[in-house]
Motif scaffolding. Sequence first.
Motif, PDB file in Angstrom:
ATOM      1  N   UNK A  84     -11.284  17.648  14.746  1.00  0.00           N
ATOM      2  CA  UNK A  84     -11.979  19.002  14.268  1.00  0.00           C
ATOM      3  C   UNK A  84     -13.423  19.204  14.405  1.00  0.00           C
ATOM      4  N   UNK A  85     -14.120  17.846  14.269  1.00  0.00           N
ATOM      5  CA  UNK A  85     -15.385  17.726  14.567  1.00  0.00           C
ATOM      6  C   UNK A  85     -15.593  18.461  15.887  1.00  0.00           C
ATOM      7  N   UNK A  86     -14.911  18.305  17.088  1.00  0.00           N
ATOM      8  CA  UNK A  86     -15.334  19.030  18.095  1.00  0.00           C
ATOM      9  C   UNK A  86     -15.450  20.410  18.154  1.00  0.00           C
ATOM     10  N   UNK A  87     -14.868  21.027  17.266  1.00  0.00           N
ATOM     11  CA  UNK A  87     -14.948  22.509  17.385  1.00  0.00           C
ATOM     12  C   UNK A  87     -16.138  23.178  16.719  1.00  0.00           C
ATOM     13  N   UNK A  88     -17.006  22.324  16.190  1.00  0.00           N
ATOM     14  CA  UNK A  88     -18.275  22.613  15.882  1.00  0.00           C
ATOM     15  C   UNK A  88     -19.362  21.852  16.927  1.00  0.00           C
TER      16      UNK A  88
END
Length: 388
Positions: free
Chosen positions: A237-241
């Motif tokens: 989910x880190x990659x989405x920001x």
Amino acid sequence: MKAILILVAGASLLLTTGCWGSLEIQTIHYVTAIGADYKDGEFVLYAQMLDFSDAAKLEGQAKTKKPTVYVGKAAGKSAWDAANKLQASAQQQLFWEQVSTIIVTENVLKADKHLEFLEFTNRYKEIRYNTWIFSTKENIEDIFKAQTFFKFSPLYTLLHEPKEQYRQNSSISPVRLYQFIRSLKDKARSSYLPSLTFNAAFWRENGKNMKLLEIDGADLFQTKRWNGWISRTDLTGWQWVNPKTQSYPVALLADDDISAVMLFKKPRIHIRPQAKWDKAYFDMTITLDAYLVELREAMTENELMERYTKLLEGQILHVFREGIRIHTDVLNLGDTLYRSNPRVWQQMADDHSFVLHNDAIRHLKINIHFNDTGEYKFVPQKQKDEDK
């Protein structure tokens, strides 16, 4: 006069027919990676050297032997002391300009010695700022001797060239030394180091398991202080920001089976900070390009989008809560408040530049732009309504 000119010309030729201070390339020992551990009050410095002839890939010629890897190890009261011992024991002059990777162990981070080691790399002028930097819980010597495919040089592993894998699977972005140092100095942002480990579960060589390098998580920092480690699973989910994200596949699960697989690319992130009742709040909108890779369950396009939107929102909120757990602003939400209103940020930030709380994310919206379905067909919405 003519005779004098001839003598001068001859003397000049004698003086310029050699480079007396030059070194033959085969006599130079090039260090390709360095690592730092900390044990019993001493730095333990590792140096990796490779035979560069192993790196040559000649067309039509198969490699007949595994590459040779040399690993030096020395302990000292400081990193300088350990480096001097390595240089004194080398059989020829050591050159550090070819260092492409730096790695530090969790022991260094727990002992709060990472800043001291960074000071060493900063003052060692031969080490360049564009080297990659990682952390690890593993033995550094084992990492320096990690296996490779096709008997290639270790220069073709994740340790020295992490960009290629990141293009295909943008989980945790690799970090350059200058990027890490810059983020450490930024009081409103968190910093991180990708952590390396071994994985022997997927590849075999002549029937034997191969221990290959893998990024399994990240060590997180806030205001130069190490706050802890978070696994790659918990960072999903880190990659989405992260605007650097290039491509990341996500499977949609139902009853322990795969319903669909989507490939997401190029996140566009908009974060609006607001201060209210002496607390910071953030409204987030994230827009993603999506490509359908696999569809194994009959559903409408709207149903697929709704389920993926809920899944991605849950991933982002999970990363946020993991950051709260170790008192680290993993998503760098506080930085947006600092950029827009530094005076308010200063009033809210604690001693470690932390402005978050459990309800800091007030609104989170995911916009998915569906670009391609391949050969897959969705169930028409009308048919879905009739089936109900």
